[in-house]
Design a protein around this motif. Structure first.
Motif, mmCIF file in Angstrom:
data_model
loop_
_atom_site.group_PDB
_atom_site.id
_atom_site.type_symbol
_atom_site.label_atom_id
_atom_site.label_comp_id
_atom_site.label_asym_id
_atom_site.label_seq_id
_atom_site.Cartn_x
_atom_site.Cartn_y
_atom_site.Cartn_z
ATOM 1 N N VAL A 1 41.284 32.632 43.087
ATOM 2 C CA VAL A 1 41.675 34.010 43.282
ATOM 3 C C VAL A 1 41.540 34.353 44.867
ATOM 4 O O VAL A 1 41.738 35.491 45.423
ATOM 5 C CB VAL A 1 40.341 34.859 42.992
ATOM 6 N N ASP A 2 41.754 33.161 45.666
ATOM 7 C CA ASP A 2 41.793 33.417 47.337
ATOM 8 C C ASP A 2 43.018 34.045 47.735
ATOM 9 O O ASP A 2 42.840 35.051 48.549
ATOM 10 C CB ASP A 2 41.787 31.914 47.950
ATOM 11 N N HIS A 3 44.001 34.130 46.892
ATOM 12 C CA HIS A 3 45.229 34.895 47.456
ATOM 13 C C HIS A 3 45.050 36.176 46.926
ATOM 14 O O HIS A 3 46.007 37.224 47.451
ATOM 15 C CB HIS A 3 46.495 34.203 46.283
ATOM 16 N N LEU A 4 44.060 36.642 46.272
ATOM 17 C CA LEU A 4 43.961 37.992 45.991
ATOM 18 C C LEU A 4 43.071 38.758 47.297
ATOM 19 O O LEU A 4 42.818 40.072 47.048
ATOM 20 C CB LEU A 4 43.212 38.204 44.821
ATOM 21 N N ILE A 5 42.393 38.029 48.020
ATOM 22 C CA ILE A 5 41.402 38.494 48.888
ATOM 23 C C ILE A 5 42.122 39.621 49.537
ATOM 24 O O ILE A 5 41.321 40.927 49.557
ATOM 25 C CB ILE A 5 40.961 37.420 49.920
ATOM 26 N N GLU A 6 43.118 39.540 50.483
ATOM 27 C CA GLU A 6 43.498 40.830 51.406
ATOM 28 C C GLU A 6 43.837 41.958 50.670
ATOM 29 O O GLU A 6 43.169 43.095 51.100
ATOM 30 C CB GLU A 6 44.678 40.302 52.069
ATOM 31 N N GLY A 7 44.374 41.968 49.464
ATOM 32 C CA GLY A 7 44.745 43.167 48.913
ATOM 33 C C GLY A 7 43.588 43.831 48.184
ATOM 34 O O GLY A 7 43.678 45.127 47.775
ATOM 35 N N SER A 8 42.287 43.160 48.062
ATOM 36 C CA SER A 8 41.301 43.491 47.214
ATOM 37 C C SER A 8 40.195 44.387 48.126
ATOM 38 O O SER A 8 39.270 44.961 47.681
ATOM 39 C CB SER A 8 40.658 42.450 46.364
ATOM 40 N N LEU A 9 40.424 44.230 49.520
ATOM 41 C CA LEU A 9 39.223 44.467 50.425
ATOM 42 C C LEU A 9 39.036 46.073 50.391
ATOM 43 O O LEU A 9 40.190 46.911 50.750
ATOM 44 C CB LEU A 9 39.320 43.890 51.778
ATOM 45 N N ARG A 10 37.935 46.705 50.371
ATOM 46 C CA ARG A 10 37.652 48.059 50.487
ATOM 47 C C ARG A 10 36.763 48.388 51.401
ATOM 48 O O ARG A 10 35.584 47.445 51.704
ATOM 49 C CB ARG A 10 37.239 48.482 48.999
#
Ligand code: CP
Length: 328
Positions: free
Chosen positions: A317-326
């Motif tokens: 799931v590392d590719h999802l990190i940037e888009g997921s940060l809140r």
């Protein structure tokens, strides 16, 4: 990376760079300056059949910070292994319940055996005197960060490892990871019968590193970049070893007097912890507790982003990190 993290033997420099880059990106989540839910719905089985404070709780925290939930079990008493269930059956059952497993077990090779029949990623949280890959990863991450801050490189560094180098699994894994770098200088200081295993010394030398083996910290003559102290693991001694052990604790005692003699203003002091505070134990003195070179609690803090990165990588799931940060 393989689907499991059982030994640092599975890692190379590219894999380390990738993992540490993920850890850096997750630092704000580790400190709860940002939040992410990239592991929402995932469940971790955190199985500790041997005592732990840091590894168990930091793996738990890391998984929760990524949005997952954790099932914990500690000790054989509260597992059906106490009723005679085999490691193989336990592994097949738990693999049906969870998405990742961290396991600590007192026997060398047991975590690899546990992982051998299942596809759920298994992380070795320490297998007896074998390995402790996540500790070595957070140790190396710490060395890289500390060196970056003071403008040093790992190549050519002088690393002192002292204490119980036989049963101290963290030094086994860390020596292997450091050995992947350009030649450096290792000094190993351990009591008789607790020396670094010969195969690891030979591996370091075969990879072009200088290795000095000394009897006492008093014999260290050149300046050190990293002091890595470890605890004498008497719980792993055989009966005969308890009878004959004659280590002179003061010969392996990292304290202010030693630092004044052999360190520089930039020497980093590390220890995987726990340090032994009982009477007669001398691994790392509390007289260094206010010394800014003492990195032991920066090490423990670094355990969270590094363990988050291990989960992100193993669960892809590392590719999802940037888009997921809140924001919090
Ligand atoms: N360093 C380490 O493995 O600590 P714990 O035994 O507390 O997990």
């Amino acid at each position: 990376m393989t689907p499991h993290l059982l030994s640092v033997d599975d890692l190379n420099l590219d894999a380390l760079d990738e993992l540490f880059s993920i850890a850096e990106r997750l630092e704000p989540v580790a400190r709860r300056q940002k939040v992410t839910r990239i592991l929402e719905g995932a469940v971790l089985g955190n199985l500790f059949f041997e005592a732990s404070t840091r590894t168990r709780i930091s793996f738990n925290t890391a998984f929760c910070r990524l949005g997952g939930t954790v099932c914990d079990t500690t000790g054989f008493t509260f597992s059906s292994m106490a009723k005679g269930e085999s490691l193989a059956d336990t592994s097949r059952v738990i693999a049906g319940y969870v998405d990742a497993i961290v396991m600590r077990h007192p026997d060398r090779g047991s975590v690899a055996e546990f992982a051998s029949a299942i596809n759920v990623p298994v992380i070795n949280g320490g297998d007896g005197p074998g390995e402790h890959p996540s500790q070595a990863l957070l140790d190396l991450y710490t060395i890289r960060k500390e060196f970056a801050r003071i403008g040093k490189t790992i190549a050519g560094a002088h690393i002192l490892m002292t204490g119980d180098l036989k049963y101290g699994r963290t030094v086994h894994s860390l020596a292997k990871l450091l050995s992947l770098h350009a030649p450096m200088h290792f000094t190993l200081v351990a009591p008789p019968s607790l020396e670094m295993p010969v195969n690891l010394i030979e591996m370091l030398m075969a990879r072009g590193h200088r290795v000095d083996i000394l009897d006492s910290l008093d014999d260290v003559t050149t300046a050190i970049d990293v002091v890595y102290a470890t605890r004498i693991q008497k719980e792993r001694f055989t009966e005969e070893m308890h009878d004959v052990f004659s280590g002179r604790p003061e010969a392996y005692h990292v304290n202010r007097a030693f630092m004044d003699r052999r360190a520089t203003p930039q020497t980093i002091i590390m220890h995987p912890l726990p340090r032994d505070s009982r009477p007669g134990a001398h691994d790392l003195s509390t007289d260094l507790d206010t010394d800014p070179r003492l990195a032991i609690f920066r090490q423990t803090d670094n355990g969270i982003p590094v363990r988050m990165a291990i989960f992100a990588k193993l669960l892809e799931v590392d590719h999802l990190i940037e888009g997921s940060l809140r924001d919090v």
